[in-house]
Design an enzyme around this catalytic site. Structure first.
Site, PDB file in Angstrom:
ATOM      1  N   TYR A  92      -7.248   0.630   9.460  1.00 20.51           N
ATOM      2  CA  TYR A  92      -7.091   1.937   8.824  1.00 20.51           C
ATOM      3  C   TYR A  92      -6.578   2.986   9.807  1.00 20.51           C
ATOM      4  O   TYR A  92      -6.495   4.153   9.466  1.00 20.51           O
ATOM      5  CB  TYR A  92      -8.419   2.400   8.225  1.00 20.51           C
ATOM      6  CG  TYR A  92      -8.913   1.514   7.117  1.00 20.51           C
ATOM      7  CD1 TYR A  92      -8.406   1.638   5.830  1.00 20.51           C
ATOM      8  CD2 TYR A  92      -9.878   0.542   7.351  1.00 20.51           C
ATOM      9  CE1 TYR A  92      -8.853   0.821   4.799  1.00 20.51           C
ATOM     10  CE2 TYR A  92     -10.331  -0.280   6.335  1.00 20.51           C
ATOM     11  CZ  TYR A  92      -9.819  -0.142   5.064  1.00 20.51           C
ATOM     12  OH  TYR A  92     -10.255  -0.954   4.049  1.00 20.51           O
ATOM     13  N   TYR A 467      -8.946   3.390  -2.913  1.00 21.94           N
ATOM     14  CA  TYR A 467     -10.175   4.106  -2.562  1.00 21.94           C
ATOM     15  C   TYR A 467     -10.268   4.444  -1.076  1.00 21.94           C
ATOM     16  O   TYR A 467     -11.113   5.255  -0.673  1.00 21.94           O
ATOM     17  CB  TYR A 467     -11.401   3.282  -2.974  1.00 21.94           C
ATOM     18  CG  TYR A 467     -11.822   2.228  -1.972  1.00 21.94           C
ATOM     19  CD1 TYR A 467     -12.896   2.455  -1.118  1.00 21.94           C
ATOM     20  CD2 TYR A 467     -11.165   1.007  -1.874  1.00 21.94           C
ATOM     21  CE1 TYR A 467     -13.299   1.496  -0.198  1.00 21.94           C
ATOM     22  CE2 TYR A 467     -11.552   0.048  -0.958  1.00 21.94           C
ATOM     23  CZ  TYR A 467     -12.629   0.293  -0.127  1.00 21.94           C
ATOM     24  OH  TYR A 467     -13.018  -0.652   0.787  1.00 21.94           O
ATOM     25  N   ARG A 468      -9.420   3.854  -0.262  1.00 21.41           N
ATOM     26  CA  ARG A 468      -9.510   4.012   1.200  1.00 21.41           C
ATOM     27  C   ARG A 468      -8.190   3.517   1.766  1.00 21.41           C
ATOM     28  O   ARG A 468      -7.664   2.503   1.306  1.00 21.41           O
ATOM     29  CB  ARG A 468     -10.673   3.168   1.731  1.00 21.41           C
ATOM     30  CG  ARG A 468     -10.956   3.247   3.208  1.00 21.41           C
ATOM     31  CD  ARG A 468     -12.113   2.309   3.536  1.00 21.41           C
ATOM     32  NE  ARG A 468     -12.496   2.334   4.943  1.00 21.41           N
ATOM     33  CZ  ARG A 468     -13.331   1.478   5.514  1.00 21.41           C
ATOM     34  NH1 ARG A 468     -13.870   0.516   4.785  1.00 21.41           N
ATOM     35  NH2 ARG A 468     -13.633   1.575   6.794  1.00 21.41           N
TER      36      ARG A 468
END
Length: 522
Positions: A92, A467-468
């Site tokens: 991420y 969502y992420r």
């Protein structure tokens, strides 16, 4: 290499002034601004060289008072800071900031386990406490409480919850197990949420709300403050657990199996997040692609079949776990058997853990941290990387199968191996499409980036949102949440400007920019 880079509005002289002020306040051993320091915080899995998200420096506080001092000086010098708990948000962006030139506020040294209450099953932790550290503390002190751990055990317990990460015990929706936060606001003030808003309140870790509005989720995936400690509910150790592996030989089996899983999750028979993954999960953890195939394009069907046979997996495989007292587990096991065995045409084989036995063989299913799944980054060779596109779907087998076909086709168009899973939650599915790439192959990196961008567009057209996401894609993902002319975005910006008028806390996080940096970000 990460050359000196300055955030918007600061030149070399004003940046040096800020760094020198921070060194005077914190001590030189807590401020890092050399080239080596900057390189340390570059995303190790970046889609490219990662320099478009290079930090200007890093700050390593050891107390909430030092976090306050950092925020105060950041405001004074207009220096944006990017808070990370341990910086292990791999896939991420790691510890890298959205806005190049931000200083990383690295809270790894704030790693105190402040309280573990065995009777009421909660812990109070600082953000630098990692899963391995906490597991060791629980084990060494014979505390019969279990964590819920993600696939990457290097990370922070609180940091994972603040990013809506998941684990695989019944307490696996980690963000929902937060119960009261201590936060340094963008103006440097300390606030406690929930019952902690009352001085000396004895129920802070017992009830997640207080009187009036509840703000805990405002600090999740947000840039509205710096969390410096949090209470986390934990799972009391059960009497026993049962575990079974389910192999599905055909792609189409996802339709009926997903519907059964969704029903069992909804009724509370299965209480954990179930990862419904394709055959590459095992192969990529233990081998590289070159061990199986060195041709162009995605892995052919005959190689896929060989992988399934070698690792005793299906086209899809998932693992089920049951938890509780012996009689409860046996009763649930009977219900699960009756649901699956007629469709599988064979009996499920269960392994059992009893209280007092070692948990390590069952790993993350029983709250024991591990990092083996990170081996997937080696799949394509070279300096590997991974990035996941994870839209949220209703828990329907038909919808999951449709999403699978669409995503698989996009992977094939990009010439990349299809690695996917469907994490079955209580009332939703997170469709995690993992893109594995070799960072040393510029063409592959470009194809991976284009694939991700295309999947954002596809999911929006299908009515699904992620969502992420990785720091590269926070803005385009945020832009897909467009109801009523992006009303949520405007609300986020209004709150950001009110709480952080100088825009110093994590500008760009989750697509939320402060007013002074908003121009031209569309």
């Amino acid at each position: 290499m990460a050359d000196r880079i300055f955030p918007p509005g600061l030149d070399a002289a004003s940046f040096d002034s800020a760094i020198n002020a921070l060194k005077r306040e914190l001590g030189e051993d807590k401020v890092f601004d050399t080239e080596l320091d900057r390189n340390t915080y570059i995303d190790p899995y970046a889609l490219g060289d990662g320099l478009d998200h290079a930090a200007s420096a890093a700050l390593a506080p050891t107390s909430v008072e030092e976090v306050q001092a950092i925020v105060r000086l950041a405001n004074e010098h207009k220096l944006p800071v990017w808070p990370v708990a341990r910086g292990k948000n791999l896939g991420y962006g790691g510890a890298s900031p959205v806005l190049a030139g931000s200083a990383v506020l690295d809270m790894t040294r704030m790693n105190q386990i402040l309280d573990v209450d065995e009777r009421y099953a909660y812990a109070t932790l600082e953000p630098g406490v990692g899963f391995y550290q906490f597991h060791e503390h629980l084990t060494n002190n014979d505390i019969p409480l279990w964590m819920s751990v993600p696939a990457n055990g290097w990370g922070s317990v609180i940091g994972n919850a603040l990013e809506r990460g998941i684990g695989y015990t019944p307490y696996g929706d980690n963000t929902t197990k937060l119960c009261g936060l201590e936060v340094v606001t963008p103006t440097g003030e300390i606030v406690r949420t929930g019952m902690g808003a009352m001085e000396g309140n004895k129920s802070w870790a017992h009830y997640p709300y207080s009187f009036g509005p509840s703000w805990d989720q405002m600090f999740v995936q947000s840039n509205l403050g710096v969390v410096t400690k949090a209470n986390m509910w934990m799972m009391p150790e059960p009497e026993m657990t049962a575990h079974a592996q389910v192999n599905l030989p055909e792609m189409e089996d996802i339709k009926w199996a997903m519907d059964i899983l969704a029903d069992l999750r909804l009724r509370g028979i299965i209480e954990h997040n179930v990862v419904f993954g394709n055959y590459l999960h095992d192969a990529s953890a233990f081998t590289t692609r070159a061990d199986w195939y060195e041709g162009e394009g995605p892995i052919p069907d005959e190689i896929a079949e060989k992988i399934q046979e070698t690792y005793n997996v299906g086209w899809w495989t998932f693992h089920l776990s049951l938890f509780g007292d012996g009689g409860v587990v046996e009763a649930k096991q009977k219900i699960v058997n009756e649901a699956f065995e007629p469709r599988l045409g064979k009996k499920l084989e269960w392994r059992h853990w009893q209280k007092g036995q070692p948990r390590e063989p069952f790993s993350i299913a029983v709250g024991v941290p591990m990092v083996l799944p990170l081996n997937v980054v080696n799949w394509m060779g070279g300096r590997g990387g991974h990035i996941g596109f994870s839209p949220i779907l209703p828990p329907s087998g038909e919808l999951a199968y449709d999403a699978f076909l669409r995503r698989k086709r996009r992977f094939e168009e990009a010439g990349l191996d299809y690695y996917s899973s469907f994490t079955v939650g209580h009332r939703h599915i997170a469709n995690v499409n993992m893109i594995l790439y070799n960072r040393d192959d510029a063409d592959m990196v470009s194809r991976a980036r284009n694939l991700f961008t295309q999947m954002i567009k596809d999911a929006r057209e299908e009515g699904y949102g992620e969502y992420r996401t990785h720091i590269d894609f926070m803005q385009p993902v945020a832009d897909t949440y467009d109801y009523n002319n992006h009303a949520l975005k405007r609300l986020n910006e209004t709150v950001k400007d009110a709480l952080d008028p100088n825009g110093v806390i994590a500008p760009g996080k989750s697509g939320v920019w402060p007013a002074r940096l908003r121009e031209g970000r569309e």
